[in-house]
Design an enzyme around this catalytic site. Structure first.
Site, PDB file in Angstrom:
ATOM      1  N   LYS A  42      11.414  22.533  13.543  1.00  0.00           N
ATOM      2  CA  LYS A  42      10.189  21.779  13.210  1.00  0.00           C
ATOM      3  C   LYS A  42      10.425  20.326  12.802  1.00  0.00           C
ATOM      4  CE  LYS A  42       7.564  23.937  14.293  1.00  0.00           C
ATOM      5  NZ  LYS A  42       7.529  24.262  15.770  1.00  0.00           N
ATOM      6  N   HIS A 101      19.390  24.920  17.316  1.00  0.00           N
ATOM      7  CA  HIS A 101      19.065  24.714  15.896  1.00  0.00           C
ATOM      8  C   HIS A 101      20.254  25.157  15.028  1.00  0.00           C
ATOM      9  CE1 HIS A 101      14.994  23.562  16.563  1.00  0.00           C
ATOM     10  NE2 HIS A 101      14.508  24.765  16.825  1.00  0.00           N
ATOM     11  N   SER A 131       5.485  22.627   8.236  1.00  0.00           N
ATOM     12  CA  SER A 131       5.413  22.897   9.672  1.00  0.00           C
ATOM     13  C   SER A 131       6.035  24.263   9.981  1.00  0.00           C
ATOM     14  CB  SER A 131       6.139  21.789  10.431  1.00  0.00           C
ATOM     15  OG  SER A 131       6.074  21.998  11.811  1.00  0.00           O
TER      16      SER A 131
HETATM   17  P1  A3P Z   1       3.707  19.754  12.859  1.00  0.00           P
HETATM   18  O1  A3P Z   1       3.737  21.234  12.748  1.00  0.00           O
HETATM   19  O2  A3P Z   1       3.843  19.073  11.531  1.00  0.00           O
HETATM   20  O3  A3P Z   1       2.532  19.244  13.616  1.00  0.00           O
HETATM   21  P2  A3P Z   1       9.963  21.097  16.852  1.00  0.00           P
HETATM   22  O4  A3P Z   1       9.770  20.575  18.215  1.00  0.00           O
HETATM   23  O5  A3P Z   1      11.295  20.736  16.247  1.00  0.00           O
HETATM   24  O6  A3P Z   1       9.642  22.540  16.747  1.00  0.00           O
HETATM   25  O7  A3P Z   1       8.937  20.306  15.893  1.00  0.00           O
HETATM   26  C1  A3P Z   1       7.560  20.554  15.976  1.00  0.00           C
HETATM   27  C2  A3P Z   1       6.868  19.541  15.113  1.00  0.00           C
HETATM   28  O8  A3P Z   1       6.945  18.254  15.747  1.00  0.00           O
HETATM   29  C3  A3P Z   1       5.382  19.848  14.963  1.00  0.00           C
HETATM   30  O9  A3P Z   1       4.993  19.295  13.695  1.00  0.00           O
HETATM   31  C4  A3P Z   1       4.802  19.057  16.122  1.00  0.00           C
HETATM   32  O10 A3P Z   1       3.437  18.781  16.016  1.00  0.00           O
HETATM   33  C5  A3P Z   1       5.647  17.788  16.020  1.00  0.00           C
HETATM   34  N1  A3P Z   1       5.635  17.013  17.268  1.00  0.00           N
HETATM   35  C6  A3P Z   1       5.896  17.447  18.503  1.00  0.00           C
HETATM   36  N2  A3P Z   1       5.721  16.469  19.408  1.00  0.00           N
HETATM   37  C7  A3P Z   1       5.346  15.375  18.707  1.00  0.00           C
HETATM   38  C8  A3P Z   1       4.986  14.033  19.080  1.00  0.00           C
HETATM   39  N3  A3P Z   1       4.988  13.648  20.355  1.00  0.00           N
HETATM   40  N4  A3P Z   1       4.647  13.179  18.097  1.00  0.00           N
HETATM   41  C9  A3P Z   1       4.630  13.569  16.801  1.00  0.00           C
HETATM   42  N5  A3P Z   1       4.945  14.818  16.401  1.00  0.00           N
HETATM   43  C10 A3P Z   1       5.301  15.715  17.343  1.00  0.00           C
END
Ligand code: A3P
Length: 288
Positions: A42, A101, A131
């Site tokens: 996340k 991860h 998140s």
């Molecule tokens: P939130 O749950 O706070 O919205 P991962 O890809 O490591 O699983 O992380 C997911 C998190 O990154 C989520 O956060 C998601 O919304 C955010 N995220 C993914 N793409 C993004 C983007 N283009 N800009 C900003 N945040 C992004």
């Protein structure tokens, strides 16, 4: 589907399916031109994955649109029965892009031996925890998170899948002293995506003309990635990720933690962060 309980591997909780295949994963054969994209869950992994592919494909959105992100970039420790696998990575031609991860000590030795380039993305602990809490609700492969208070206790104790956030961000920070690792911050990417995208291109040794840089910024905004089925994980069955509970692309902001943390919880995290990360030079911004 019943939620599987995680299992410890060398003291770190991992998915049961990861633990069952640990022999295969730990012996993974990295190639010198592999690129590993790594993070605590996340932290913005998917965002960095899409940016990196866009850079390597010269801003060609069609190439990035060929398949869901988890098919384009195998997730090292997750078997293909859920999303992707070591076997799938083995079958890919070079140069490969892989996601993990895993914490430093669990990354297969071949990545260090082959001196593979690694991009690490970190996000402040408060937004990461929030998140991850929401992600537990919608991702049926993770244990039931319980209440926010219960989840936060487990998170702080490192008793969540992929272990302690503090150990993760710290050990990767230290690993960059002796390995080619580009260490990025989610908050910097939100503040100035052009600058961070340029950093990635430089790290990869690639030129990025302004027109392509602008196309990449546009293609990887939160709204565009949220509405893109190739990046938003809606192509997975709802028995794995249920987006009606919480979207994978949920809010994508810095500071959402303020909606959930009590003052006491926030101060506790500040104290633990100061203790666990003290002396490392590693600092995080919790608002912009
Ligand atoms: P939130 O749950 O706070 O919205 P991962 O890809 O490591 O699983 O992380 C997911 C998190 O990154 C989520 O956060 C998601 O919304 C955010 N995220 C993914 N793409 C993004 C983007 N283009 N800009 C900003 N945040 C992004």
């Amino acid at each position: 589907m019943e939620r599987p309980q995680p299992v410890e591997v060398y003291g770190i909780l991992l998915h049961r399916v990861t633990a069952e295949r640990w022999g295969l994963i730990s012996k993974f054969k990295a190639r010198p031109d592999d690129l590993l994209i790594c993070s605590y869950p996340k932290s913005g992994t998917t965002w960095v994955q899409e940016i990196t592919e866009m850079i390597q494909y010269g801003g060609d959105t069609e190439k990035c649109g060929q398949a869901p992100i988890y098919k384009r970039m195998p997730f090292l420790e997750m078997p293909h029965t859920i999303v992707s696998s070591v076997e799938e990575a083995d079958a890919l031609p070079s140069p490969r892009r892989l996601k993990t991860h895993l914490s430093v000590q669990l990354v297969p030795a071949s990545f260090w031996e082959q001196k593979c380039k690694i991009i690490y993305i970190a996000r402040n602990v408060k937004d990461t925890a929030i998140s991850y809490f929401h992600f537990h609700h919608m991702n049926k492969t993770l244990p039931d998170p319980g209440t926010w208070d219960q989840f936060l206790e487990n998170f702080l104790a490192g008793k969540v899948v992929w272990g302690s956030w503090f150990d993760h961000v710290r050990s990767w920070w230290e690993a960059k002293e002796c390995h080619p690792i580009l260490y990025l911050f989610y908050e910097d990417m939100k503040e100035n995506p052009a600058c961070e995208i340029q950093k990635i291109a430089n790290f990869l040794g690639l030129e990025l003309p302004e027109s392509i840089l602008n196309r990449i910024i546009q293609h990887t905004t939160f709204d565009n990635m949220k509405s893109n089925p190739m990046t938003n994980y809606t192509t997975l069955p709802s028995s794995v990720m249920d987006h009606t509970v919480s979207a994978f692309m949920r809010k994508g902001i810095v500071g959402d933690w303020k909606e959930y943390f009590t003052v006491a919880q926030s101060e506790k995290l500040d104290d633990i962060s100061a203790y666990k990360l003290g002396g490392t030079g590693l600092t995080f911004r919790t608002h912009l």
